[in-house]
Motif scaffolding. Structure first.
Motif, mmCIF file in Angstrom:
data_model
loop_
_atom_site.group_PDB
_atom_site.id
_atom_site.type_symbol
_atom_site.label_atom_id
_atom_site.label_comp_id
_atom_site.label_asym_id
_atom_site.label_seq_id
_atom_site.Cartn_x
_atom_site.Cartn_y
_atom_site.Cartn_z
ATOM 1 N N ARG A 65 0.847 -1.199 0.000
ATOM 2 C CA ARG A 65 0.000 0.000 0.000
ATOM 3 C C ARG A 65 0.881 1.248 0.000
ATOM 4 O O ARG A 65 1.714 1.441 0.884
ATOM 5 C CB ARG A 65 -0.895 0.001 1.238
ATOM 6 N N ASP A 91 -2.819 0.146 -4.067
ATOM 7 C CA ASP A 91 -2.218 -1.142 -3.720
ATOM 8 C C ASP A 91 -1.351 -1.577 -4.898
ATOM 9 O O ASP A 91 -1.871 -1.956 -5.950
ATOM 10 C CB ASP A 91 -3.297 -2.193 -3.438
ATOM 11 N N GLY A 124 0.231 5.399 -0.557
ATOM 12 C CA GLY A 124 -0.792 6.410 -0.776
ATOM 13 C C GLY A 124 -2.150 5.748 -0.845
ATOM 14 O O GLY A 124 -2.502 4.951 0.017
ATOM 15 N N ASN A 125 -2.904 6.042 -1.905
ATOM 16 C CA ASN A 125 -4.246 5.469 -2.074
ATOM 17 C C ASN A 125 -4.258 4.218 -2.941
ATOM 18 O O ASN A 125 -5.325 3.779 -3.370
ATOM 19 C CB ASN A 125 -5.170 6.515 -2.724
ATOM 20 N N SER A 178 -1.779 10.294 -5.315
ATOM 21 C CA SER A 178 -2.787 10.390 -4.257
ATOM 22 C C SER A 178 -3.106 11.840 -3.911
ATOM 23 O O SER A 178 -4.115 12.113 -3.264
ATOM 24 C CB SER A 178 -2.296 9.664 -2.992
ATOM 25 N N HIS A 179 -2.227 12.768 -4.335
ATOM 26 C CA HIS A 179 -2.405 14.188 -3.996
ATOM 27 C C HIS A 179 -2.706 15.085 -5.188
ATOM 28 O O HIS A 179 -3.294 16.158 -5.008
ATOM 29 C CB HIS A 179 -1.141 14.712 -3.291
#
Length: 199
Positions: free
Chosen positions: A42, A47, A44-45, A102-103
């Protein structure tokens, strides 16, 4: 917490020392390394698919937020430069790219020189919603270098070897970054000197 960090570091260091000290068994080590199974990591967001012995599994236990600053920095830059491209040199399996993705939704230029890690990167980049330009290359001055990548843990190092069949082309950063590049993450690669360079 500090005791846990010390324990984790102690568990990693002997492996690293054994691996780096065993140059004479490098082909057997590489064979075993490439034969390892995969696992889910895993970042950030996302897998990601990863080699099961990747050092990030241990590093995340020690510092679960260790790369969060890269994602936050990318967001701050991309809030100011909306069309900014982000370059990740030494993209590995895409772990830093996952944190950045993720950002921000900006374009990612992902550069990885290892054939082994590039295969993981190709699979993992399909998870990110960003526009992505994957580049399989070593970054230097654009000249051909002699040697090979040796893999261990979660990275690789370049071993300078003077053999005609072990040539690796490189690309200069100027051929990788585009006109909108505003953020570059660089993972420096350790290079072992060629026999000619040793004093």
């Amino acid at each position: 917490m500090l005791q846990g960090v010390k324990q984790s570091i102690r568990s990693i260091i002997p492996f690293l020392l054994r691996t780096l000290a065993a140059e004479e068994n490098s082909s057997e080590q590489q064979r075993r390394f490439f034969a390892q199974k995969t696992a889910t990591l895993r970042c950030g967001n996302f897998d990601l698919i990863s080699p099961e012995s990747h050092l990030l599994f241990e590093l995340q236990k020690i510092g679960p937020y260790r790369d969060l600053c890269i994602g936050i920095s990318a967001k701050i830059i991309c809030d100011k430069y909306h069309d900014a491209s982000i370059v990740d040199i030494g993209a590995n399996i895409g772990d830093t790219a996952a944190i950045i993705a993720s950002h921000v939704s900006n374009k990612l230029i992902l550069v990885e020189g290892s054939d082994y890690y590039y295969k993981f990167l190709e699979k993992n980049l399909l998870l990110f919603p960003n526009a992505i330009v994957p580049i399989k290359a070593m970054v230097s001055d654009g000249k051909v270098i002699q040697g090979e990548l040796r893999h261990w843990g979660g990275t690789a190092y370049f071993k300078g070897i003077e053999q005609e069949e072990l040539t690796t082309p490189t690309l200069p950063l100027s051929e990788i970054a585009d006109e909108n590049t505003r953020f570059i993450k660089i993972c420096l690669l350790y290079t072992s000197p060629s026999p000619r360079d040793r004093g």
